[in-house]
Design a protein around this motif. Sequence first.
Motif, PDB file in Angstrom:
ATOM      1  N   ILE A   4       0.828  -1.205   0.000  1.00 10.78           N
ATOM      2  CA  ILE A   4       0.000   0.000   0.000  1.00 10.78           C
ATOM      3  C   ILE A   4       0.863   1.256   0.000  1.00 10.78           C
ATOM      4  O   ILE A   4       0.589   2.199  -0.738  1.00 10.78           O
ATOM      5  N   LYS A   5       1.950   1.297   0.750  1.00 16.11           N
ATOM      6  CA  LYS A   5       2.791   2.490   0.816  1.00 16.11           C
ATOM      7  C   LYS A   5       3.448   2.800  -0.528  1.00 16.11           C
ATOM      8  O   LYS A   5       3.394   3.951  -0.977  1.00 16.11           O
ATOM      9  N   PRO A   6       4.079   1.827  -1.208  1.00 20.53           N
ATOM     10  CA  PRO A   6       4.638   2.153  -2.531  1.00 20.53           C
ATOM     11  C   PRO A   6       3.550   2.554  -3.530  1.00 20.53           C
ATOM     12  O   PRO A   6       3.756   3.452  -4.343  1.00 20.53           O
ATOM     13  N   PHE A   7       2.385   1.921  -3.447  1.00 21.03           N
ATOM     14  CA  PHE A   7       1.291   2.256  -4.346  1.00 21.03           C
ATOM     15  C   PHE A   7       0.835   3.693  -4.125  1.00 21.03           C
ATOM     16  O   PHE A   7       0.642   4.449  -5.079  1.00 21.03           O
ATOM     17  N   VAL A  13       2.958  10.613  -6.944  1.00 22.24           N
ATOM     18  CA  VAL A  13       3.892  11.146  -7.940  1.00 22.24           C
ATOM     19  C   VAL A  13       3.173  11.397  -9.264  1.00 22.24           C
ATOM     20  O   VAL A  13       3.364  12.437  -9.904  1.00 22.24           O
ATOM     21  N   ILE A  14       2.317  10.485  -9.667  1.00 21.34           N
ATOM     22  CA  ILE A  14       1.585  10.647 -10.927  1.00 21.34           C
ATOM     23  C   ILE A  14       0.650  11.846 -10.859  1.00 21.34           C
ATOM     24  O   ILE A  14       0.607  12.671 -11.782  1.00 21.34           O
ATOM     25  N   THR A  16       0.836  14.451  -8.832  1.00 22.62           N
ATOM     26  CA  THR A  16       1.631  15.664  -8.724  1.00 22.62           C
ATOM     27  C   THR A  16       2.201  16.074 -10.079  1.00 22.62           C
ATOM     28  O   THR A  16       2.148  17.254 -10.447  1.00 22.62           O
ATOM     29  N   SER A  17       2.724  15.116 -10.828  1.00 19.05           N
ATOM     30  CA  SER A  17       3.277  15.451 -12.138  1.00 19.05           C
ATOM     31  C   SER A  17       2.184  15.940 -13.084  1.00 19.05           C
ATOM     32  O   SER A  17       2.405  16.845 -13.893  1.00 19.05           O
ATOM     33  N   PHE A  18       0.980  15.380 -12.978  1.00 21.17           N
ATOM     34  CA  PHE A  18      -0.132  15.840 -13.797  1.00 21.17           C
ATOM     35  C   PHE A  18      -0.463  17.291 -13.489  1.00 21.17           C
ATOM     36  O   PHE A  18      -0.608  18.121 -14.393  1.00 21.17           O
ATOM     37  N   PHE A  19      -0.575  17.620 -12.210  1.00 18.25           N
ATOM     38  CA  PHE A  19      -0.913  18.986 -11.837  1.00 18.25           C
ATOM     39  C   PHE A  19       0.195  19.963 -12.215  1.00 18.25           C
ATOM     40  O   PHE A  19      -0.079  21.093 -12.636  1.00 18.25           O
ATOM     41  N   LEU A  20       1.453  19.552 -12.102  1.00 15.07           N
ATOM     42  CA  LEU A  20       2.543  20.420 -12.522  1.00 15.07           C
ATOM     43  C   LEU A  20       2.483  20.678 -14.024  1.00 15.07           C
ATOM     44  O   LEU A  20       2.722  21.806 -14.478  1.00 15.07           O
ATOM     45  N   THR A  21       2.156  19.674 -14.790  1.00 22.34           N
ATOM     46  CA  THR A  21       2.024  19.840 -16.237  1.00 22.34           C
ATOM     47  C   THR A  21       0.892  20.798 -16.571  1.00 22.34           C
ATOM     48  O   THR A  21       1.032  21.666 -17.441  1.00 22.34           O
ATOM     49  N   VAL A  22      -0.227  20.658 -15.888  1.00 24.82           N
ATOM     50  CA  VAL A  22      -1.361  21.563 -16.123  1.00 24.82           C
ATOM     51  C   VAL A  22      -0.988  22.993 -15.757  1.00 24.82           C
ATOM     52  O   VAL A  22      -1.291  23.935 -16.497  1.00 24.82           O
ATOM     53  N   ILE A  23      -0.314  23.173 -14.641  1.00 24.23           N
ATOM     54  CA  ILE A  23       0.072  24.517 -14.205  1.00 24.23           C
ATOM     55  C   ILE A  23       1.035  25.148 -15.208  1.00 24.23           C
ATOM     56  O   ILE A  23       0.895  26.320 -15.571  1.00 24.23           O
ATOM     57  N   LEU A  24       2.019  24.388 -15.686  1.00 25.09           N
ATOM     58  CA  LEU A  24       2.952  24.924 -16.674  1.00 25.09           C
ATOM     59  C   LEU A  24       2.237  25.277 -17.973  1.00 25.09           C
ATOM     60  O   LEU A  24       2.547  26.278 -18.617  1.00 25.09           O
TER      61      LEU A  24
END
Length: 107
Positions: A4-7, A13-14, A16-24
């Motif tokens: 559960i922790k690695p999942f 991470v997925i 967060t990266s999506f939101f960073l892409t949208v913000i950029l």
Amino acid sequence: MLLIKPFKFIVFVIITSFFLTVILSLSGYYQTTLQKKTILTNEAINKFENDIKEGKDIDINNYIELNQKNYDNAFSKSGRYISKKINKIVSDCIEKTLKIILKSIEE
């Protein structure tokens, strides 16, 4: 429980990266970089036109900037080599597995 922790971390991470892409994207970062390239190109065209009007010698290297950097090093080369080998091994395993499945279906 150990999975559960690695999942959760991977999902975090997925997302967060999506939101960073949208913000950029919304901030216009990509459009700004394209605009800077266009401005440099327009400056080179203006310089070229002025040199023609003044009758100067024309050389293409005076107007084009090549900023291509070579990032190859031992780590990237070894990474590509390992990646190709892993790809070959996985492809062979999948191919053999599919052949076995097809044989069992045909029988």
